[in-house]
Design a protein around this motif. Sequence first.
Motif, PDB file in Angstrom:
ATOM      1  N   LEU A  95       0.742  -1.303   0.043  1.00 17.55           N
ATOM      2  CA  LEU A  95      -0.270   0.010   0.029  1.00 17.55           C
ATOM      3  C   LEU A  95       0.822   1.208  -0.072  1.00 17.55           C
ATOM      4  N   THR A  96       2.109   1.209   0.196  1.00 16.63           N
ATOM      5  CA  THR A  96       3.066   2.413   0.387  1.00 16.63           C
ATOM      6  C   THR A  96       3.046   3.460  -0.843  1.00 16.63           C
ATOM      7  N   PRO A  97       3.029   2.688  -1.941  1.00 18.30           N
ATOM      8  CA  PRO A  97       3.002   3.481  -3.071  1.00 18.30           C
ATOM      9  C   PRO A  97       1.759   4.362  -3.267  1.00 18.30           C
ATOM     10  N   ILE A  98       0.511   3.753  -2.993  1.00 14.87           N
ATOM     11  CA  ILE A  98      -0.759   4.011  -3.062  1.00 14.87           C
ATOM     12  C   ILE A  98      -0.791   5.075  -2.092  1.00 14.87           C
ATOM     13  N   VAL A  99      -0.554   5.014  -0.932  1.00 12.32           N
ATOM     14  CA  VAL A  99      -0.606   6.061  -0.038  1.00 12.32           C
ATOM     15  C   VAL A  99       0.233   7.377  -0.254  1.00 12.32           C
ATOM     16  N   VAL A 100       1.317   7.266  -0.683  1.00 11.50           N
ATOM     17  CA  VAL A 100       2.076   8.337  -1.076  1.00 11.50           C
ATOM     18  C   VAL A 100       1.507   9.030  -2.462  1.00 11.50           C
ATOM     19  N   LEU A 101       0.886   8.575  -3.365  1.00 13.47           N
ATOM     20  CA  LEU A 101       0.163   8.907  -4.433  1.00 13.47           C
ATOM     21  C   LEU A 101      -1.120   9.598  -3.716  1.00 13.47           C
ATOM     22  N   LEU A 102      -1.785   9.150  -2.875  1.00 11.88           N
ATOM     23  CA  LEU A 102      -3.077   9.884  -2.380  1.00 11.88           C
ATOM     24  C   LEU A 102      -2.424  10.822  -1.628  1.00 11.88           C
ATOM     25  N   LYS A 103      -1.491  10.981  -0.960  1.00 10.80           N
ATOM     26  CA  LYS A 103      -1.140  12.326  -0.053  1.00 10.80           C
ATOM     27  C   LYS A 103      -0.769  13.209  -1.204  1.00 10.80           C
ATOM     28  N   THR A 104      -0.157  12.948  -2.237  1.00  9.79           N
ATOM     29  CA  THR A 104       0.342  13.961  -3.262  1.00  9.79           C
ATOM     30  C   THR A 104      -0.856  14.567  -3.790  1.00  9.79           C
ATOM     31  N   ILE A 105      -1.675  13.958  -4.113  1.00 14.46           N
ATOM     32  CA  ILE A 105      -2.944  14.537  -4.857  1.00 14.46           C
ATOM     33  C   ILE A 105      -4.145  15.108  -4.169  1.00 14.46           C
ATOM     34  N   PHE A 106      -4.003  14.678  -2.811  1.00 14.45           N
ATOM     35  CA  PHE A 106      -5.197  14.865  -1.809  1.00 14.45           C
ATOM     36  C   PHE A 106      -5.517  16.247  -2.021  1.00 14.45           C
ATOM     37  N   LEU A 107      -4.663  17.057  -1.551  1.00 13.77           N
ATOM     38  CA  LEU A 107      -4.802  18.468  -1.350  1.00 13.77           C
ATOM     39  C   LEU A 107      -5.220  19.157  -2.711  1.00 13.77           C
ATOM     40  N   PRO A 108      -4.469  19.018  -3.887  1.00  5.97           N
ATOM     41  CA  PRO A 108      -5.034  19.658  -5.167  1.00  5.97           C
ATOM     42  C   PRO A 108      -6.589  19.130  -5.363  1.00  5.97           C
ATOM     43  N   PHE A 109      -6.937  17.958  -5.202  1.00  7.18           N
ATOM     44  CA  PHE A 109      -8.204  17.494  -5.517  1.00  7.18           C
ATOM     45  C   PHE A 109      -9.207  18.206  -4.438  1.00  7.18           C
ATOM     46  N   VAL A 110      -8.897  18.173  -3.480  1.00  5.12           N
ATOM     47  CA  VAL A 110      -9.785  18.735  -2.182  1.00  5.12           C
ATOM     48  C   VAL A 110     -10.062  20.203  -2.911  1.00  5.12           C
ATOM     49  N   VAL A 111      -8.971  21.221  -3.044  1.00  9.98           N
ATOM     50  CA  VAL A 111      -9.139  22.392  -3.383  1.00  9.98           C
ATOM     51  C   VAL A 111      -9.870  22.520  -4.689  1.00  9.98           C
ATOM     52  N   ALA A 112      -9.619  21.544  -5.780  1.00 13.92           N
ATOM     53  CA  ALA A 112     -10.449  21.689  -6.856  1.00 13.92           C
ATOM     54  C   ALA A 112     -11.659  21.440  -6.684  1.00 13.92           C
TER      55      ALA A 112
END
Length: 360
Positions: A32-49
């Motif tokens: 799950l580590t790569p998935i967690v890193v990916l989600l953390k990376t895109i989480f904030l931009p997706f929330v703002v958008a």
Amino acid sequence: MSMLEKRWFKSMVGIILFLIIVFLLNKNQFILTPIVVLLKTIFLPFVVAGILFYLCRPLVALLEKKKVPRWIAILVAYAAIILFIYGIIRLVGPVINDQLERFVDNLPVMVSTVMDGVKYVQENRSTFPDFVQEALLTASTELETRLESNVGNIANGILGVFGWIGGFINTIFYLVLVPFILFYMLKDSHRFAPSVAALFPQSKREHVKNILKEMDKTISTYIQGQMLVSVIVGVLLYIGYLIIDLNYSLVLAMFGMFTNVIPFLGPYIAVVPAFLVALFQDPIMALYVAIIMLVAQQIEGNIISPNIMGKTLKIHPLTIIVLILSAGNFMGIIGIIFVIPAYSIAKVLVVNIVKIFKEE
């Protein structure tokens, strides 16, 4: 009907399989580590958008009703966002900067007032019981030492925090990813529900569309309503602070506006800096600040929120308190901010799934 065909047996098997999957993933977290890193990376931009999407969608829908092509309507929404940010910076920015500079200039006087109070307590500590005298002596000595040695650091820290916040906001809004995501959300949002429904059997597709529609309505009501309510509360606080001539009124009102997005705890957080500033300016003004905050919250809770938010969320106040306390312990301030909409979405999902099972 055999036991294998009974609904409760199928549900139990599904739960067991789910728990087994969770257990295996917990034992093999590296998967799950790569998935967690990916989600953390895109989480904030997706929330703002996502927030901007629900704020811009009414404008885009209105323009489309007037026969304006969707892509032009999206460009108009982008222009509206840019003009709004530019207007805030031009109109409010200089005032905030001036009030912050005055606050930093007055900080030594405020610190001096605290030290005078500490000295007064030290000189009159003989009137207190022995154990209170010892505690006061220790606390006042330490406080005096810290204040004398850290006045400059406090000022620099305040400017540094606001500078960091400003830089952070600018970075978020000027990242290419946010407008890129927002564009496709506005452009293809009408295709989302049919695409998800197509993944399900024909008999379930209408139910899926209804669930997604209700979830969309819940999120839209929460975001648009919370933003509008926060702005109105900020305006009410600003008017109240102007009436009593409170120092740094605009900065404190904007702080109250931003903290109002935090469910339940926001108003209590907002009143703290205003209360402290009032104490330094004139102790009686602290009472006025408390009255202003109380009046603003009564207006917000009994008039503004019921008319803007309605009863779409239908969450009991006790449930909100439990959710906030739990989310705060697990995820901190991020959890507190997002727990209410997350719970609302989960509630819609569970209620509709149960309804579907009952109909079968």
